[in-house]
Enzyme design. Structure first.
Site, PDB file in Angstrom:
ATOM      1  N   PRO A   1      28.228   4.081  65.568  1.00  0.00           N
ATOM      2  CA  PRO A   1      28.014   5.325  66.320  1.00  0.00           C
ATOM      3  C   PRO A   1      27.566   5.069  67.759  1.00  0.00           C
ATOM      4  CG  PRO A   1      27.064   5.501  64.128  1.00  0.00           C
ATOM      5  CD  PRO A   1      27.418   4.064  64.324  1.00  0.00           C
ATOM      6  N   TYR A   2      26.689   4.085  67.953  1.00  0.00           N
ATOM      7  CA  TYR A   2      26.234   3.745  69.300  1.00  0.00           C
ATOM      8  C   TYR A   2      27.402   3.249  70.143  1.00  0.00           C
ATOM      9  CZ  TYR A   2      23.875   1.200  73.058  1.00  0.00           C
ATOM     10  OH  TYR A   2      23.479   0.735  74.284  1.00  0.00           O
ATOM     11  N   VAL A   3      28.196   2.360  69.597  1.00  0.00           N
ATOM     12  CA  VAL A   3      29.357   1.845  70.325  1.00  0.00           C
ATOM     13  C   VAL A   3      30.314   2.982  70.678  1.00  0.00           C
ATOM     14  CG1 VAL A   3      31.423   0.397  70.094  1.00  0.00           C
ATOM     15  CG2 VAL A   3      29.189  -0.490  69.395  1.00  0.00           C
TER      16      VAL A   3
END
Length: 250
Positions: free
Chosen positions: A153-155
């Site tokens: 999700p961060y990427v």
């Protein structure tokens, strides 16, 4: 480099944002510090003013469109206009294999890192169009350029920051607004210090994979953002600048 410019900084209460407040102020900018932690940004603004710089603070949760609009309005009311913005607010979130991630992790990361940027860009660009242009720098990450295991999700959110940067740069270039991004590598901050403590050996492992072999100071990221906000980068727009000790160049 930023003499007589008015610059809004989101996520200004700590880390890269707080470092940017000092770097931009030393460059001559009037800085508007926006973050959720009122006591932190009020104290930082007071410190800057005591040193002879120009600073103001405004409470802002970037996930709320009305807060983003209020922060921009505060800048224009306090200093007369908005020349630049450093959209730095963001989070990393918990790490786990993608198939084990809960919806709440995804929702929180996307709400802050993507919707937050969307809210800020709309308010900032509107204000800059009213006064003939400006410059925006968005804080992405090396995770916006390459994969990071167990951080899907961060990427994805930081790739979205890159997409917003390029789209806005193309859309507003003829109207005098430049939009760029920095993509920091591992940078020392309150968040990463806590992460290092919870994951012994992780800092050494990442530094081993970084050609310069070290963790960045937040001021190093802020210096890159200052250049992109300044007129010295006047022919630069739509660029994502890695500030990562060579990490993505491996």
């Amino acid at each position: 480099m930023l003499e007589n410019k008015v610059v809004l900084i989101t996520g200004a209460s700590s880390g890269i944002g707080a470092a940017a407040a000092y770097v931009f102020a030393r460059e001559g900018a009037s800085v508007v510090l926006a973050a959720r932690r009122e006591e932190r940004i009020a104290a930082l603004a007071a410190e800057l003013n005591d040193k002879g710089f120009k600073a103001s603070a405004v409470v802002c949760d970037v996930t709320r469109a009305e807060d983003a609009r209020r922060a921009v309005a505060h800048a224009t009311e306090r200093f007369g206009r908005l020349d630049g913005a450093f959209n730095n607010a963001g989070i990393g979130g918990d790490q786990a294999p993608l198939h084990e991630m809960g919806d709440e992790v995804y929702d929180t990361i996307m709400d802050i890192n993507v919707r937050g940027l969307w809210n800020c860009l709309r308010a900032e660009i509107g204000a800059m169009l009213a006064t003939g242009g400006g410059a925006v720098v968005n804080n992405s990450s090396v995770g916006g350029l390459v994969a990071i295991p167990t951080a899907a999700p961060y990427v994805a959110s930081k790739h979205a920051v890159v997409g917003f940067t390029r789209a806005a740069a193309d859309e507003y270039a003829r109207q005098g607004i430049r939009v760029n991004a920095v993509a920091p590598g591992l940078t020392r901050s309150e968040i990463t210090t806590d992460w290092f403590a919870r994951n012994p050996g992780i800092e050494d492992a990442i530094n081993e994979a970084t050609p310069q072999g070290r963790t960045a100071a937040p001021e190093e990221i802020a210096e890159a953002a200052a250049w992109l906000l300044s007129d010295r980068s006047s022919y630069v727009t739509g660029t994502v600048l890695p500030v990562d000790g060579g990490y993505v160049n491996r």
